[in-house]
Scaffold this motif. Sequence first.
Motif, PDB file in Angstrom:
ATOM      1  N   TYR A 264     -11.430  19.765  -5.359  1.00 26.21           N
ATOM      2  CA  TYR A 264     -11.115  20.825  -6.313  1.00 26.21           C
ATOM      3  C   TYR A 264     -11.764  20.535  -7.665  1.00 26.21           C
ATOM      4  O   TYR A 264     -12.338  21.420  -8.309  1.00 26.21           O
ATOM      5  CB  TYR A 264      -9.598  20.945  -6.470  1.00 26.21           C
ATOM      6  CG  TYR A 264      -9.146  22.200  -7.176  1.00 26.21           C
ATOM      7  CD1 TYR A 264      -9.012  23.400  -6.486  1.00 26.21           C
ATOM      8  CD2 TYR A 264      -8.847  22.187  -8.540  1.00 26.21           C
ATOM      9  CE1 TYR A 264      -8.596  24.559  -7.137  1.00 26.21           C
ATOM     10  CE2 TYR A 264      -8.429  23.340  -9.186  1.00 26.21           C
ATOM     11  CZ  TYR A 264      -8.305  24.519  -8.486  1.00 26.21           C
ATOM     12  OH  TYR A 264      -7.895  25.663  -9.131  1.00 26.21           O
ATOM     13  N   ARG A 265     -11.691  19.285  -8.086  1.00 24.61           N
ATOM     14  CA  ARG A 265     -12.286  18.906  -9.372  1.00 24.61           C
ATOM     15  C   ARG A 265     -13.802  19.100  -9.340  1.00 24.61           C
ATOM     16  O   ARG A 265     -14.397  19.612 -10.292  1.00 24.61           O
ATOM     17  CB  ARG A 265     -11.955  17.446  -9.683  1.00 24.61           C
ATOM     18  CG  ARG A 265     -12.402  16.989 -11.061  1.00 24.61           C
ATOM     19  CD  ARG A 265     -12.173  15.488 -11.261  1.00 24.61           C
ATOM     20  NE  ARG A 265     -10.788  15.128 -11.040  1.00 24.61           N
ATOM     21  CZ  ARG A 265     -10.362  14.383 -10.010  1.00 24.61           C
ATOM     22  NH1 ARG A 265     -11.228  13.954  -9.101  1.00 24.61           N
ATOM     23  NH2 ARG A 265      -9.098  14.078  -9.889  1.00 24.61           N
ATOM     24  N   ILE A 270     -11.815  21.797 -12.433  1.00 22.68           N
ATOM     25  CA  ILE A 270     -10.500  21.629 -13.047  1.00 22.68           C
ATOM     26  C   ILE A 270      -9.760  20.519 -12.306  1.00 22.68           C
ATOM     27  O   ILE A 270      -9.808  20.451 -11.075  1.00 22.68           O
ATOM     28  CB  ILE A 270      -9.682  22.937 -12.994  1.00 22.68           C
ATOM     29  CG1 ILE A 270     -10.375  24.031 -13.809  1.00 22.68           C
ATOM     30  CG2 ILE A 270      -8.261  22.728 -13.500  1.00 22.68           C
ATOM     31  CD1 ILE A 270      -9.747  25.388 -13.642  1.00 22.68           C
ATOM     32  N   ASP A 271      -9.060  19.690 -13.049  1.00 27.08           N
ATOM     33  CA  ASP A 271      -8.226  18.660 -12.438  1.00 27.08           C
ATOM     34  C   ASP A 271      -6.868  19.269 -12.084  1.00 27.08           C
ATOM     35  O   ASP A 271      -6.327  20.082 -12.848  1.00 27.08           O
ATOM     36  CB  ASP A 271      -8.051  17.501 -13.420  1.00 27.08           C
ATOM     37  CG  ASP A 271      -7.419  16.282 -12.770  1.00 27.08           C
ATOM     38  OD1 ASP A 271      -8.165  15.376 -12.365  1.00 27.08           O
ATOM     39  OD2 ASP A 271      -6.178  16.263 -12.662  1.00 27.08           O
ATOM     40  N   GLU A 274      -4.271  19.028 -14.724  1.00 26.16           N
ATOM     41  CA  GLU A 274      -4.415  20.028 -15.784  1.00 26.16           C
ATOM     42  C   GLU A 274      -3.830  21.366 -15.333  1.00 26.16           C
ATOM     43  O   GLU A 274      -3.135  22.041 -16.103  1.00 26.16           O
ATOM     44  CB  GLU A 274      -5.892  20.193 -16.140  1.00 26.16           C
ATOM     45  CG  GLU A 274      -6.545  18.940 -16.686  1.00 26.16           C
ATOM     46  CD  GLU A 274      -8.061  19.014 -16.720  1.00 26.16           C
ATOM     47  OE1 GLU A 274      -8.672  18.119 -17.325  1.00 26.16           O
ATOM     48  OE2 GLU A 274      -8.636  19.963 -16.130  1.00 26.16           O
ATOM     49  N   LEU A 275      -4.119  21.749 -14.088  1.00 30.30           N
ATOM     50  CA  LEU A 275      -3.586  23.005 -13.553  1.00 30.30           C
ATOM     51  C   LEU A 275      -2.070  22.988 -13.545  1.00 30.30           C
ATOM     52  O   LEU A 275      -1.415  23.937 -14.008  1.00 30.30           O
ATOM     53  CB  LEU A 275      -4.132  23.225 -12.140  1.00 30.30           C
ATOM     54  CG  LEU A 275      -3.666  24.501 -11.428  1.00 30.30           C
ATOM     55  CD1 LEU A 275      -4.295  25.732 -12.079  1.00 30.30           C
ATOM     56  CD2 LEU A 275      -4.037  24.456  -9.940  1.00 30.30           C
ATOM     57  N   ARG A 308      -9.759  21.645 -22.182  1.00 27.16           N
ATOM     58  CA  ARG A 308      -9.317  21.703 -20.782  1.00 27.16           C
ATOM     59  C   ARG A 308      -8.295  22.820 -20.577  1.00 27.16           C
ATOM     60  O   ARG A 308      -8.231  23.432 -19.508  1.00 27.16           O
ATOM     61  CB  ARG A 308      -8.728  20.360 -20.340  1.00 27.16           C
ATOM     62  CG  ARG A 308      -9.666  19.172 -20.504  1.00 27.16           C
ATOM     63  CD  ARG A 308     -11.050  19.463 -19.921  1.00 27.16           C
ATOM     64  NE  ARG A 308     -10.963  19.830 -18.510  1.00 27.16           N
ATOM     65  CZ  ARG A 308     -11.875  20.547 -17.871  1.00 27.16           C
ATOM     66  NH1 ARG A 308     -12.943  21.003 -18.508  1.00 27.16           N
ATOM     67  NH2 ARG A 308     -11.720  20.836 -16.592  1.00 27.16           N
ATOM     68  N   ALA A 311     -10.344  25.774 -20.092  1.00 25.24           N
ATOM     69  CA  ALA A 311     -10.929  25.804 -18.746  1.00 25.24           C
ATOM     70  C   ALA A 311      -9.931  26.347 -17.726  1.00 25.24           C
ATOM     71  O   ALA A 311     -10.280  27.172 -16.869  1.00 25.24           O
ATOM     72  CB  ALA A 311     -11.382  24.396 -18.351  1.00 25.24           C
ATOM     73  N   VAL A 312      -8.674  25.897 -17.818  1.00 21.18           N
ATOM     74  CA  VAL A 312      -7.643  26.372 -16.876  1.00 21.18           C
ATOM     75  C   VAL A 312      -7.363  27.855 -17.092  1.00 21.18           C
ATOM     76  O   VAL A 312      -7.330  28.647 -16.141  1.00 21.18           O
ATOM     77  CB  VAL A 312      -6.345  25.551 -17.026  1.00 21.18           C
ATOM     78  CG1 VAL A 312      -5.242  26.147 -16.151  1.00 21.18           C
ATOM     79  CG2 VAL A 312      -6.578  24.094 -16.644  1.00 21.18           C
ATOM     80  N   HIS A 315      -9.935  30.205 -15.861  1.00 18.14           N
ATOM     81  CA  HIS A 315      -9.928  30.325 -14.400  1.00 18.14           C
ATOM     82  C   HIS A 315      -8.839  31.279 -13.916  1.00 18.14           C
ATOM     83  O   HIS A 315      -9.016  31.978 -12.919  1.00 18.14           O
ATOM     84  CB  HIS A 315      -9.728  28.945 -13.783  1.00 18.14           C
ATOM     85  CG  HIS A 315      -9.832  28.919 -12.299  1.00 18.14           C
ATOM     86  ND1 HIS A 315     -10.990  29.251 -11.613  1.00 18.14           N
ATOM     87  CD2 HIS A 315      -8.917  28.618 -11.344  1.00 18.14           C
ATOM     88  CE1 HIS A 315     -10.784  29.152 -10.314  1.00 18.14           C
ATOM     89  NE2 HIS A 315      -9.541  28.770 -10.123  1.00 18.14           N
ATOM     90  N   ASP A 377     -10.054  29.043  -3.902  1.00 12.25           N
ATOM     91  CA  ASP A 377     -10.953  28.738  -5.021  1.00 12.25           C
ATOM     92  C   ASP A 377     -12.097  27.840  -4.558  1.00 12.25           C
ATOM     93  O   ASP A 377     -13.269  28.092  -4.852  1.00 12.25           O
ATOM     94  CB  ASP A 377     -10.187  28.022  -6.143  1.00 12.25           C
ATOM     95  CG  ASP A 377      -9.255  28.950  -6.908  1.00 12.25           C
ATOM     96  OD1 ASP A 377      -9.492  30.174  -6.878  1.00 12.25           O
ATOM     97  OD2 ASP A 377      -8.303  28.452  -7.516  1.00 12.25           O
TER      98      ASP A 377
END
Length: 621
Positions: A264-265, A270-271, A274-275, A308, A311-312, A315, A377
Amino acid sequence: MSDRHVAANLDRLYSLFCGDVAGKTESPYLTEIENGKPLISGTTTRLLSVQYVKRPSGIFVPDRVGVALAPIDLIKTYVTYEELVGVKSHLAAIIDALKKINTFQVIGFTSHWLARYYDPRVDHDRLDREFADLHFEGALHVRVTSFINEGRVLIAPQLLHAVAKLALMYSATEPSDPVDVGVLGMFPLALGDHLDQSGDIPDGENVTVDSDGKPGVLARHLISNQHLNRPLDAASLMASFSRRWREIPRENPHTDLGSFEDLYRTEVGIDLDELETVVIAIWSHVSLHHKSFIPTTYFNSCGVPPDRVVAVLSHLACTLDGLRYHLAKDIAELHGGFEWSIAPFERFPILAVDGGILVLDPRLLMRRAFGWLPYFDVLDKLNGEKRKTGQLRDYAGRVSEIYALEILESIAPRLRQSIFYEADLRLAYGVRRKVVDAVIDYGDRWIVVDVSTRQLMRESVAGTSSETVKKDLDTLVKAKAVQIQSTIDAIRNDEARLTGSPGNASAFYPVIVASEGFPVNPATSSMIEDLLRRENLLQGPGIAPVQIVDIAELEIVEGVQESGGPSLADLLERKRNAGLWRASLRDYIIVELRLAPKRPARLQALWQGLFQRVIEKVRPT
């Protein structure tokens, strides 16, 4: 409904109310008086019609079926504008009104009430009354309150989503003066006049299921309705995410792909930490404060670097123009689906606005982050690489199967070896025999389980295609039924090869675990029964009707057993004779048995572990 249908119904009604003069009787009375069997006043004619009682759903039914619960009692019906005012609204007038209102005011209205509706602590009856107090006055308020007293509902997610979609299509983007709150409150009820397609059913069409096993209009809409309104257990969802997408892949990484979080990363950028953190921060804020707008500054204290967070959110969120594009695309691809499809909101449950975000639906946000969409995703980012795509599909299916089997192991009796897996079955009966993922031995009873990650196709969810619903059922049930039947035959022929000792199994309970859920109702149950009868599968003596359950329902059973309640085998046996035998296992346990099991210890540890990870990241404000 055509005139001939009305006439036929009136004939039946007439025959129910009419009877003959009593004949010769051995009783000393002209006719024997019996309790519960009334006579027509002034005659000895037995009133053949039954008495009617009001069910919890508000519908009157014959008293002979009015005692036990039935699936119809699980249905809540919303109030429409026509019922409230006495005149049906005009769709053109609704659109004209929306054109004069700013889009963000309408979306703000719908997102606010969806946030209130999906608050885990909500009392929906009280929320409806609050909605009525805020949006209606005078005679309308009196009338709408009487509907609520009768068990009707005002706030229905389908109507709020429909208002949001119509606003995206027609409302103004430029600023406008705020409209009266009462006007906004009328929009869901007015649209309710136009979402019922029962008047569009052609004469002669079977409205439930036809002879080919395809659902009619009403059956399709029942399936779509149940899918849209399926309950959200946030703890179960987070536990499943933590175990399925994080822990199990770490313990069993794919030879080529590695763990899911690494994949996924790499592919999405995205980690998963973080999600988790950003989504839990949003969900907690909306649930606690009922504020669907969240300013950008709120995320300064969530423990994730600002870039970050961006980024989340990038998305998960979409601009207004982007959401309009995806909505138009969805309707075009489905050739309709306005009534039920919320795919654009599922993909983008957050709207990007100046200074922050607007959470369109907190339930969809949780499913977006912690359901199956993270898998899609990655699948999307692989961009058609056949080898990797195939590997990911197989891997995700295997990981989901492992998680489901872990719950089954927790449910199985512990005094002896009672659960046998696919490898055990193949060792006992040979690698060429079709077998299931697991069987549970209860002595003279067996539960035969196969796991599926199959999900309803878009057209089935949107209620636009009978063919896709049939295909979904065939794919989910038929192939699994063949494996279940083969396994049952093997155990019946020689149980000792599996268990090491002879047995006398008298009952088998086929169970299909649809990990992402499946709408179980009288229409789909009838379709499944007809399908299995045509294929001559699972028809023998001692084989119970097949049950389709999801992960959350297995966890409910797990909680029931931890609380000292009945076993899974006992629940399946009792459900066969229950009022809700054609409803879901969840509804049978919670509604008919009125059990309120605690979350099982295994699940508690998983979702609390996720929350603890988030808490450790959050910095004090």
